[in-house]
Design an enzyme around this catalytic site. Structure first.
Site, short mmCIF file in Angstrom:
data_model
loop_
_atom_site.label_atom_id
_atom_site.label_comp_id
_atom_site.label_asym_id
_atom_site.label_seq_id
_atom_site.Cartn_x
_atom_site.Cartn_y
_atom_site.Cartn_z
N GLY A 50 -74.48 -16.44 -32.24
CA GLY A 50 -75.57 -17.12 -32.93
C GLY A 50 -76.97 -16.73 -32.48
O GLY A 50 -77.90 -16.79 -33.27
N GLU A 105 -80.46 -19.26 -26.64
CA GLU A 105 -79.40 -19.91 -27.41
C GLU A 105 -79.91 -20.19 -28.82
O GLU A 105 -81.11 -20.35 -29.04
CB GLU A 105 -79.01 -21.21 -26.67
CG GLU A 105 -77.96 -22.07 -27.30
CD GLU A 105 -76.60 -21.42 -27.47
OE1 GLU A 105 -76.53 -20.38 -28.15
OE2 GLU A 105 -75.60 -21.97 -26.97
N ASP A 106 -79.00 -20.24 -29.77
CA ASP A 106 -79.39 -20.53 -31.15
C ASP A 106 -79.74 -22.00 -31.31
O ASP A 106 -80.85 -22.36 -31.69
CB ASP A 106 -78.28 -20.11 -32.14
CG ASP A 106 -76.89 -20.62 -31.75
OD1 ASP A 106 -76.78 -21.40 -30.77
OD2 ASP A 106 -75.92 -20.23 -32.42
N ASP A 109 -76.48 -28.64 -29.82
CA ASP A 109 -75.96 -29.80 -30.56
C ASP A 109 -75.54 -30.86 -29.56
O ASP A 109 -76.35 -31.70 -29.17
CB ASP A 109 -74.81 -29.34 -31.46
CG ASP A 109 -74.22 -30.47 -32.27
OD1 ASP A 109 -74.74 -31.60 -32.21
OD2 ASP A 109 -73.21 -30.24 -32.96
N LYS A 137 -80.54 -30.53 -31.98
CA LYS A 137 -80.17 -31.72 -32.76
C LYS A 137 -80.31 -32.98 -31.91
O LYS A 137 -80.28 -32.90 -30.68
CB LYS A 137 -78.72 -31.57 -33.22
CG LYS A 137 -78.49 -30.46 -34.23
CD LYS A 137 -77.05 -30.51 -34.70
CE LYS A 137 -76.76 -29.42 -35.70
NZ LYS A 137 -75.34 -29.46 -36.13
N VAL A 159 -76.21 -26.97 -40.00
CA VAL A 159 -77.18 -26.03 -40.56
C VAL A 159 -76.67 -24.60 -40.50
O VAL A 159 -75.81 -24.28 -39.66
CB VAL A 159 -78.54 -26.13 -39.83
CG1 VAL A 159 -79.19 -27.48 -40.09
CG2 VAL A 159 -78.39 -25.89 -38.33
N ASP A 165 -73.82 -19.74 -38.38
CA ASP A 165 -72.86 -19.47 -39.44
C ASP A 165 -72.06 -20.70 -39.84
O ASP A 165 -72.00 -21.69 -39.11
CB ASP A 165 -71.85 -18.41 -38.98
CG ASP A 165 -70.82 -18.97 -38.01
OD1 ASP A 165 -71.24 -19.62 -37.01
OD2 ASP A 165 -69.61 -18.81 -38.25
N ARG A 171 -75.10 -16.06 -41.45
CA ARG A 171 -75.88 -15.70 -40.27
C ARG A 171 -77.12 -14.88 -40.64
O ARG A 171 -78.14 -14.96 -39.99
CB ARG A 171 -75.05 -14.86 -39.29
CG ARG A 171 -74.00 -15.65 -38.52
CD ARG A 171 -73.51 -14.81 -37.34
NE ARG A 171 -72.20 -15.22 -36.88
CZ ARG A 171 -71.97 -16.23 -36.06
NH1 ARG A 171 -72.97 -16.95 -35.60
NH2 ARG A 171 -70.75 -16.54 -35.69
P1 IMP Z 1 -72.92 -27.66 -28.45
O1 IMP Z 1 -72.06 -27.22 -27.30
O2 IMP Z 1 -72.34 -28.87 -29.16
O3 IMP Z 1 -74.34 -27.87 -28.06
O4 IMP Z 1 -72.81 -26.55 -29.56
C1 IMP Z 1 -73.52 -25.38 -29.47
C2 IMP Z 1 -72.96 -24.30 -30.35
O5 IMP Z 1 -72.30 -24.80 -31.52
C3 IMP Z 1 -74.10 -23.47 -30.88
O6 IMP Z 1 -74.37 -22.40 -30.01
C4 IMP Z 1 -73.61 -23.00 -32.23
O7 IMP Z 1 -72.90 -21.81 -32.11
C5 IMP Z 1 -72.68 -24.10 -32.68
N1 IMP Z 1 -73.37 -25.04 -33.59
C6 IMP Z 1 -73.84 -26.28 -33.31
N2 IMP Z 1 -74.40 -26.86 -34.38
C7 IMP Z 1 -74.29 -25.95 -35.37
C8 IMP Z 1 -74.71 -25.95 -36.76
O8 IMP Z 1 -75.30 -26.91 -37.30
N3 IMP Z 1 -74.44 -24.82 -37.46
C9 IMP Z 1 -73.80 -23.74 -36.94
N4 IMP Z 1 -73.39 -23.71 -35.66
C10 IMP Z 1 -73.64 -24.79 -34.89
#
Ligand code: IMP
Length: 185
Positions: A50, A105-106, A109, A137, A159, A165, A171
């Protein structure tokens, strides 16, 4: 050129940011990083897949020198909900002992991926670790992950675009939008 927001307008329930809005914000972040790391050589560690767009744009907006490396970490698989399982699929090629590491990082969440990663990298004795993320988020605020350089706060919806993606697609969308639930339900 490329996939524009208008090309996939029917798959999105809303457009959050256009390409030029993202570009302008990345330039501001790069200016901060230029200042903060002046006289140092940061190692930018991009999280595949990402973060490729943030990395490409951020690194080229910097005026200081930097190095780049990549890690791949499992998170969502191909769905839209966090699995909670964090696993290193590909490690860096570089030693980070004594280095100023900037994780790129992208999106943050739940913050699960980043907090795991930060703990893992801290145990390798870098001089410093900071995080730059394109988007965050609301859920992330519960995880206490400190994102020093943040592009945008966004709502909790799923998103796509700018590296993010759904099932491998979108992407290369130039901009960020909320994926319409009809696409994944
Ligand atoms: P976390 O560990 O829950 O913070 O998730 C992080 C990873 O989940 C990110 O690096 C993304 O690859 C993926 N991700 C989280 N939210 C989204 C979204 O809304 N769209 C696409 N990928 C997401």
């Amino acid at each position: 050129m490329g996939v524009n927001l208008d090309d996939v307008r029917g798959d999105l329930s809303a457009v959050l940011f256009t390409e030029s809005q993202i570009e302008a914000r990345i330039a501001e972040l790069a200016a901060e990083i230029d200042r903060d790391y002046a006289g140092r050589l940061p190692l930018l560690v991009g999280i595949l897949n990402g973060a490729v767009m943030v990395m490409a744009d951020l690194s080229r907006a910097l005026t200081i020198h930097c190095e780049m490396d990549w890690m791949a970490i499992s998170s969502y698989g191909s769905g839209v909900a966090s699995s909670g399982v964090v696993r290193i699929l590909k490690d860096m090629n570089t030693s980070i002992v004594g280095r100023d590491v900037l994780i790129v990082e992208d999106i943050v969440d739940t913050g699960l991926t980043l907090s795991y990663l930060i703990d893992n990298l801290k145990s390798r004795n870098p001089a410093s670790i900071e995080v730059c993320a394109g988007f965050r988020k609301p859920e992330a605020l519960r995880s206490h992950v400190d994102v020093k350089y943040l592009g945008f706060e966004i709502p909790g919806d799923f998103v796509v675009g700018y590296g993010l993606d759904y099932a491998g697609r979108y992407r290369n969308l130039r901009g960020l939008g909320i994926l319409a639930p009809a696409v994944y339900s």
